[in-house]
Design an enzyme around this catalytic site. Sequence first.
Site, PDB file in Angstrom:
ATOM      1  N   ARG A 104       0.815  -1.211   0.000  1.00 49.82           N
ATOM      2  CA  ARG A 104       0.000   0.000   0.000  1.00 49.82           C
ATOM      3  C   ARG A 104       0.850   1.263   0.000  1.00 49.82           C
ATOM      4  O   ARG A 104       0.552   2.226  -0.724  1.00 49.82           O
ATOM      5  CB  ARG A 104      -0.951  -0.011   1.193  1.00 49.82           C
ATOM      6  N   LYS A 139       2.523  24.839  -2.742  1.00 47.37           N
ATOM      7  CA  LYS A 139       1.254  24.239  -2.311  1.00 47.37           C
ATOM      8  C   LYS A 139       1.356  22.721  -2.444  1.00 47.37           C
ATOM      9  O   LYS A 139       0.735  22.096  -3.305  1.00 47.37           O
ATOM     10  CB  LYS A 139       0.098  24.802  -3.132  1.00 47.37           C
ATOM     11  N   LYS A 171       5.059  39.041  -1.487  1.00 49.22           N
ATOM     12  CA  LYS A 171       3.651  38.864  -1.830  1.00 49.22           C
ATOM     13  C   LYS A 171       2.849  40.095  -1.408  1.00 49.22           C
ATOM     14  O   LYS A 171       3.371  41.036  -0.790  1.00 49.22           O
ATOM     15  CB  LYS A 171       3.112  37.606  -1.149  1.00 49.22           C
ATOM     16  N   GLU A 201       5.201  40.327  -6.279  1.00 45.81           N
ATOM     17  CA  GLU A 201       3.869  40.077  -6.831  1.00 45.81           C
ATOM     18  C   GLU A 201       3.145  41.400  -7.083  1.00 45.81           C
ATOM     19  O   GLU A 201       3.155  42.294  -6.239  1.00 45.81           O
ATOM     20  CB  GLU A 201       3.060  39.231  -5.840  1.00 45.81           C
ATOM     21  N   ASP A 223      -0.203  38.411 -10.846  1.00 47.27           N
ATOM     22  CA  ASP A 223      -1.186  37.605 -10.130  1.00 47.27           C
ATOM     23  C   ASP A 223      -2.611  37.887 -10.592  1.00 47.27           C
ATOM     24  O   ASP A 223      -3.061  39.033 -10.581  1.00 47.27           O
ATOM     25  CB  ASP A 223      -1.068  37.871  -8.622  1.00 47.27           C
TER      26      ASP A 223
END
Length: 283
Positions: A104, A139, A171, A201, A223
Amino acid sequence: MTQQAPLPDLILEPLVRAALMEDLGTYGDITTRTVIPAGTQYMARLCAREAGVISGLRVAALAFRLVDPELRITPHVTDGSRIAPGDLLMEIEGAAASILSAERVALNFAGRLSGIATLTAAFVAQAAGTPTRITCTRKTTPGLRLVEKQAVLHGGGFNHRFSLSDAILIKDNHIAAAGGIRPVLRAVKAGASHMMRAEIEVDRLDQLAEVLDEGGAEVVLLDNMDTPTLRRAVAMTAGRLTLEASGNMRLERVAEVAATGVDYISSGALTHSARTLDIGLDF
């Protein structure tokens, strides 16, 4: 097939060992221990049940080896290969109990990572004929970033930064907290190492104009811009900075965004939304 230098077992082993310990629990594989006679030997075959790009075979092989170093493992394809339904990927021969106990975890890694490689390859295909590169983001599944980013490479994509310490990426929240684009860029120019690249950004063209006027960044993340705005951003920049388009980068939109002339398209979906590829193991 995309050839990539494999991650060393020294790095992979803690990830695979943790997964095996989670699956074996406190008392091991009680089903196998109860029903499989001691000394039973078998040949198992790892096969593709659908088309895609394979990744994670080395991780799967390590799962088998950690359970039983005496297992004989014969790979038939390499990570980064395109596979078709029914293709034989790997043979594992030895103690049936060992194969069953590792099955598994091996399949979870191979299916998950192959799904990422397959989705990445689909994004890359949409950008074919342009110089635009497809890249992932941070992510990723906690603890699995290294192997998930390797799967992106197997699919023909490129990697963004691996951690917060890799590069300066300013950001929108950094800009808000620091008081604006010019203050953050001036702080970068004043305090950043000459060895460290900086990306900032923006989500509007007037912000891009500020960046171009102020300097201090080598890369601009555009963005959530629509395609006509991206095209204007490319024209404004005129090759002075590297441009990365991000946000709302669905597979069906990649071709038109790549046609704008941006250098990179980044998508978190490559790792957070990839469907597991169906891979099976049979005796």
